[in-house]
Design a protein around this motif. Structure first.
Motif, PDB file in Angstrom:
ATOM      1  N   LYS A  12     -62.494  88.126  90.042  1.00 48.81           N
ATOM      2  CA  LYS A  12     -63.645  87.338  89.602  1.00 48.81           C
ATOM      3  C   LYS A  12     -63.788  87.415  88.081  1.00 48.81           C
ATOM      4  O   LYS A  12     -63.254  88.308  87.423  1.00 48.81           O
ATOM      5  CB  LYS A  12     -64.928  87.838  90.278  1.00 48.81           C
ATOM      6  N   LYS A  13     -64.521  86.464  87.533  1.00 51.65           N
ATOM      7  CA  LYS A  13     -64.831  86.476  86.107  1.00 51.65           C
ATOM      8  C   LYS A  13     -65.539  87.783  85.743  1.00 51.65           C
ATOM      9  O   LYS A  13     -66.373  88.274  86.521  1.00 51.65           O
ATOM     10  CB  LYS A  13     -65.765  85.305  85.764  1.00 51.65           C
ATOM     11  N   GLU A  61     -65.801  92.120  91.757  1.00 48.73           N
ATOM     12  CA  GLU A  61     -64.612  92.109  92.607  1.00 48.73           C
ATOM     13  C   GLU A  61     -63.398  91.734  91.769  1.00 48.73           C
ATOM     14  O   GLU A  61     -63.508  90.928  90.839  1.00 48.73           O
ATOM     15  CB  GLU A  61     -64.775  91.085  93.741  1.00 48.73           C
ATOM     16  N   SER A  95     -70.542  88.931  91.908  1.00 44.32           N
ATOM     17  CA  SER A  95     -70.242  90.266  92.428  1.00 44.32           C
ATOM     18  C   SER A  95     -69.118  90.878  91.610  1.00 44.32           C
ATOM     19  O   SER A  95     -68.389  90.160  90.924  1.00 44.32           O
ATOM     20  CB  SER A  95     -69.853  90.205  93.907  1.00 44.32           C
ATOM     21  N   ALA A 115     -75.011  82.768  92.779  1.00 48.28           N
ATOM     22  CA  ALA A 115     -73.657  82.226  92.606  1.00 48.28           C
ATOM     23  C   ALA A 115     -73.327  81.205  93.689  1.00 48.28           C
ATOM     24  O   ALA A 115     -72.769  80.135  93.413  1.00 48.28           O
ATOM     25  CB  ALA A 115     -72.647  83.374  92.615  1.00 48.28           C
ATOM     26  N   ARG A 159     -61.269  88.082  83.216  1.00 45.35           N
ATOM     27  CA  ARG A 159     -61.451  88.466  84.626  1.00 45.35           C
ATOM     28  C   ARG A 159     -61.420  89.979  84.855  1.00 45.35           C
ATOM     29  O   ARG A 159     -60.886  90.734  84.044  1.00 45.35           O
ATOM     30  CB  ARG A 159     -60.372  87.807  85.491  1.00 45.35           C
ATOM     31  N   ASP A 211     -69.571  81.036  93.636  1.00 50.59           N
ATOM     32  CA  ASP A 211     -69.399  82.367  94.223  1.00 50.59           C
ATOM     33  C   ASP A 211     -67.951  82.815  94.311  1.00 50.59           C
ATOM     34  O   ASP A 211     -67.694  83.988  94.564  1.00 50.59           O
ATOM     35  CB  ASP A 211     -70.098  82.479  95.580  1.00 50.59           C
ATOM     36  N   ASN A 212     -67.017  81.911  94.098  1.00 46.11           N
ATOM     37  CA  ASN A 212     -65.623  82.374  93.987  1.00 46.11           C
ATOM     38  C   ASN A 212     -65.338  82.991  92.626  1.00 46.11           C
ATOM     39  O   ASN A 212     -64.336  83.672  92.438  1.00 46.11           O
ATOM     40  CB  ASN A 212     -64.634  81.225  94.220  1.00 46.11           C
ATOM     41  N   GLU A 213     -66.227  82.712  91.667  1.00 45.54           N
ATOM     42  CA  GLU A 213     -65.982  83.136  90.285  1.00 45.54           C
ATOM     43  C   GLU A 213     -66.904  84.252  89.826  1.00 45.54           C
ATOM     44  O   GLU A 213     -66.491  85.123  89.071  1.00 45.54           O
ATOM     45  CB  GLU A 213     -66.186  81.925  89.348  1.00 45.54           C
ATOM     46  N   ILE A 214     -68.162  84.213  90.230  1.00 49.74           N
ATOM     47  CA  ILE A 214     -69.144  85.178  89.714  1.00 49.74           C
ATOM     48  C   ILE A 214     -70.045  85.673  90.849  1.00 49.74           C
ATOM     49  O   ILE A 214     -69.888  85.276  91.995  1.00 49.74           O
ATOM     50  CB  ILE A 214     -70.016  84.573  88.575  1.00 49.74           C
ATOM     51  N   PRO A 271     -73.221  93.108  88.547  1.00 47.39           N
ATOM     52  CA  PRO A 271     -72.813  91.742  88.209  1.00 47.39           C
ATOM     53  C   PRO A 271     -73.911  91.135  87.327  1.00 47.39           C
ATOM     54  O   PRO A 271     -75.095  91.396  87.556  1.00 47.39           O
ATOM     55  CB  PRO A 271     -72.776  91.023  89.561  1.00 47.39           C
TER      56      PRO A 271
END
Lengths: 431, 431
Positions: B361-362, B358, B356, B345, B34, B351-354, B60
Motif C-alpha cells: 500500500k501507499k 500493509e 491500512s 478509504a 509504498r 482501499d487498495n492503496e490507503i 495509517p
C-alpha cells in the motif's frame, strides 16, 4: 515576582449578562501572587519578568471541578465494557494492588496533563491519604482535596475516614493553594445515618461537601428502593445541602430534583465524557442553566474519560446539548467558558480569589498561542476555545503568581521522572 | 526515498472481526511511495532515512471523508446562531466576497491543520475551481476533489459546473495524489432532472459521486413536499446510487433509507461536531454499523465545526452514541478507528492503496508521540486514540512516501505565509 504580560488578548468579565465576557487587547501586571493591574500599570510597578503576548490569548486558569487524579496511570485500562466489567473486573482490582507511591505518581501525571491543557485548579476525590495533596503542594498546582468517605452509621471505618480528612487538612495548612472538603462518596456507599453525621461534621468543621449524586439509572432505582426517594431528596433530608455543596454528575435528575438543587444553591459538576463513556447519558445542562443552577465542568477520573483535558470537556458541553435539543442555540461557547472558570470557582467557594481576570484576584492564568493551525485566524477568541482548541495551544501557565509552565515546559515538575514512575506502576499492576 | 522506522508500535490489521486491529512492536520499511516491509527487512533494502520509533505509535494516515477546506479562514465567524442566521446572515455573505486567492490560502490553512493532526487524505467539496486542488498538489497532501454542482434540469450553469470538474481533473492528471468525483451539492440545490444528468455523466466519465444527503429536518420536509419521498429515495430513483457514492451526513434517516443505502453499497460520512453544532442531532451510526453500511468520518467545513481535527471527531463518534444509547458498548474505539481509516478509504474507492498499514500500500502514515501527559502510560494504544489523544501528539507525517511533517515541523508548506495570508483575508472580508 513581578510579571508583566504585554499586548495580549485577554478574556475579561463583560459588562452584563448579554456579554458575559469581553476579549480585550491589553497588558496584565502581576505582583506576588495576585493580579495587580489590567491595562494601566500600577504605581511603582517594576517588572522582573516580561512575557510577550502578541498573537496570544490569556484566560483565567481552568477549573476541573471533579476528578480523581491518582487514577491517571489507569487511562485506557478498561474501555468499551459494561459498567460492572469496567469497575469490578478491572478498575477495583487495580486499586486493590495500588500502593501509596502509585497513587502519588498517578496524581503527578494527572497534574502534569491538567497543567499542560490550561487547568490551574482541580477538585479531587481521593482514596489515598496525603498522596494527591503532596503532589499538589510540590507542583505549584491549586486544588480542593476531599478524602472519599464510605461508611455506615457510626462505624469505626467511617469515623476514621473523617479523622483522616482533618489530619490531612491540618498537615497541609501552610499551603494556601490547598483547601479541603468532606467527600461522602455516593448514596450507595454511605448510608443515611453516616450522611447525617457528615452533615453535622460539616457544620462543626465549617467545611464544604463534594459528593457523587444521581450518576446512573441503577443508582436512582436502588435509592428509591432503599429510601423511597431520589438521591437528591436523600441528600436534602440528611442536611447535607445546608453546607456549600458540589454534586458531581446529576445526569438522572427530574424537575423536582433541580428545584431542590436551586433552592439550596447546590453547584452541579457535569462530566460529559465520563457520563457518555460509561453509558449514563447526558445531564440536563440547558435545563439546569435555565433554572439558574450553578453548573461547572469536570473530567472525572482518567479511568472513565480517558483524558483530563478541560478544553476537550468544554467542546463536549458546548456541542452535545445542541445535539440532544436539536438547537444550535443550546449551551453557548460563553456558557461553556463560564462553566470552566467562574462557575467552578463559585462551586469551590473560591470565586473571591480565582475564576476570572480581575485586579486583586490570585494570578491563576493560562496563555494560549493563537498562531496555530487550529486557532488561526482569530475571528472570535471566546468561540475558538470551545470549538477549535484542543488544549495543546496552552503555552504558559501561571498559578498563584508563579510561572509553572513556560513555552510548554513545566518548570515545577520532573516530567521524565513522572513518565518513568507511572510506567513502573503500569507494568506492575495494570498488565 | 527509502525510509526505515525502527522499534515502533504499529496498529496493523488484526486477524479477524473480533480483533480488527492489533498493536505490534515492529519495524516499517518504505521504498519510494509504498510500504515495502513490515517486521522483516525487504531484500536489498538500504535505508536513506531512519526514524526512531521508541515510545511512538504509527497509524495509517487518517482520512477526513467530508470537508470544505477553503472555509478554514472562516472558523469562529458565526457560532451559537440559528442555521439561517449562520448561513444567510454570515457565511454566504463572506463567500460572496471571497476571491480565488482567499480560497487558496484557506485551503492551505486547512491542509496544514489536517496534516498536523494526522490526516493524510481528505474528500473535499469546493466551490472555487482549482484553488484547493492547487494547494493539495503543492503541499504533498492526498485528496479527492469534488466541484460542488448546483443546478436545475439542463441549465447552462449546471452544465458549466460539470465541465469545470472535467477540466480540473484533466489539468491535474499528472498528480497521482489527486482523484476527482462529481459533487452534486444537495437535494435542495439540484433538481431531479439535474441529478439524473449527473448520474448519466458519472457512468460516461466513470466517476464516483459525493453529495450532502439527509442532513436536517427541513431538508427532509422539503424533499417530501417537492418529491413525495426522502432524499435517500430521491437519490436512488435518479440513478445516482448506481455509482460509487459517498453520502455526507445522513442524520435524518429511517430504517427504509438505511436498507436502500446498504443495498447500493453507499458509504456514509458522519460529521458529529457539525451535526451537533448546527442543531441537526445525531446520525444513527450504531444502527448503520449494525446493518453493515460502510460508515466513515468527516469534519465538515471549519465554519460549522470549527476544527478539522479528525482525532477530535473520533472521540466524538466513540462517545456520543454511548450517550444516546445509554450503553458503554455502543461504537467502540475500534469502530471509530476503522471509520477514520479503512472505511474512509473504501468510501473513496482507494482501499487498495490507503487506509491500512500493509505491504504494497501507499506509505501514508502518521506517527504519534506516546510519551505525552495525555497518552502515557500506554495501556491500550487503540483506545488511547479515541479517548485520550487530542491530535497534538502527531509528530511525523508521511504521505505517498514523502515526509511532509517531521517533529511537528511541516516541510512542504510555508506555515508563516499561510498565517499572514489568511489573516489578510480575515481582515478584508470577515470583519
Amino acid at each position: 515576582m513581578n510579571i508583566q504580560i504585554d499586548n495580549i488578548t485577554a478574556l475579561l468579565p463583560g459588562a452584563d449578562k448579554k456579554q458575559p465576557f469581553e476579549a480585550v487587547k491589553t497588558n496584565i501586571y502581576i505582583s506576588g501572587d495576585r493580579i495587580a493591574g489590567i491595562g494601566k500599570c500600577p504605581e511603582g510597578f517594576k517588572a522582573e519578568k516580561n512575557i510577550d503576548g502578541t498573537d496570544r490569548l490569556v484566560i483565567p486558569g481552568l477549573i476541573n471541578a471533579h476528578t480523581h487524579s491518582y487514577m491517571a496511570f489507569m487511562r485506557n485500562v478498561a474501555d468499551d465494557l459494561s459498567f460492572e466489567d469496567w469497575l469490578f473486573g478491572r478498575v477495583s482490582k487495580i486499586e486493590d494492588l495500588m500502593s501509596d507511591e502509585d497513587a502519588y505518581w498517578g496524581a503527578n501525571l494527572a497534574i502534569l496533563e491538567m497543567m499542560k491543557s490550561g487547568t490551574t485548579c482541580f477538585n479531587d476525590m481521593q482514596m489515598n491519604i496525603m498522596q494527591t495533596t503532596r503532589a499538589v503542594k510540590e507542583s505549584g498546582m491549586r486544588a480542593v482535596i476531599c478524602r472519599g468517605l464510605v461508611g455506615s452509621g457510626n462505624d469505626e471505618a467511617g469515623r476514621s475516614r473523617l479523622e483522616q480528612t482533618y489530619s490531612e487538612r491540618d498537615a497541609f495548612k501552610d499551603c494556601d493553594r490547598l483547601t479541603f472538603r468532606l467527600g461522602p462518596h455516593a448514596p450507595y456507599t454511605c448510608d443515611e445515618a453516616y450522611l447525617k453525621i457528615i452533615a453535622k461534621e460539616a457544620a462543626e468543621q465549617n467545611m464544604g461537601i463534594h459528593m457523587h449524586l444521581s450518576e446512573s439509572v441503577t443508582e436512582i432505582e436502588n435509592c428509591r428502593k432503599d429510601y423511597g426517594c431520589s438521591p437528591i431528596e436523600l441528600a436534602e433530608r440528611t442536611g447535607l445541602f445546608e453546607h456549600p455543596f458540589i454534586a458531581a454528575h446529576c445526569v438522572q435528575i427530574n424537575d423536582n430534583d433541580m428545584n431542590i438543587l436551586k433552592k439550596h444553591n447546590v453547584s452541579v459538576v457535569t462530566n460529559p465524557a465520563s457520563n457518555m463513556k460509561l453509558g449514563n447519558g447526558f445531564a440536563p445542562v440547558p435545563e439546569m442553566l435555565e433554572k439558574g443552577i450553578n453548573v461547572c465542568i469536570g473530567t472525572d477520573g482518567a479511568a472513565s474519560n480517558n483524558s483530563l483535558n478541560l478544553i476537550h470537556e468544554m467542546s463536549l458541553v458546548a456541542l452535545i446539548h445542541k445535539g440532544t435539543h436539536r438547537s444550535p442555540l443550546s449551551v453557548s461557547a460563553a456558557d461553556a467558558f463560564a462553566m470552566a472558570t467562574i462557575n467552578g470557582a463559585k462551586a469551590l467557594s473560591l470565586d473571591n480569589e480565582i475564576g476570572s481576570i480581575e485586579i486583586g484576584k490570585k494570578a491563576d492564568l493560562a496563555i494560549l498561542n493563537l498562531k496555530t493551525p487550529s486557532m488561526w485566524p482569530v475571528n472570535n477568541p471566546l468561540a475558538s476555545l470551545s470549538y477549535s482548541a484542543n488544549g495543546s495551544e496552552v503555552e504558559t501557565v501561571i498559578i498563584n503568581g508563579e510561572i509553572t509552565m513556560e513555552n510548554r515546559h513545566v518548570l515545577t515538575m520532573d516530567e521524565e521522572r513522572i513518565y518513568a514512575e507511572t510506567e513502573k506502576t503500569r507494568q506492575r499492576i495494570c498488565g
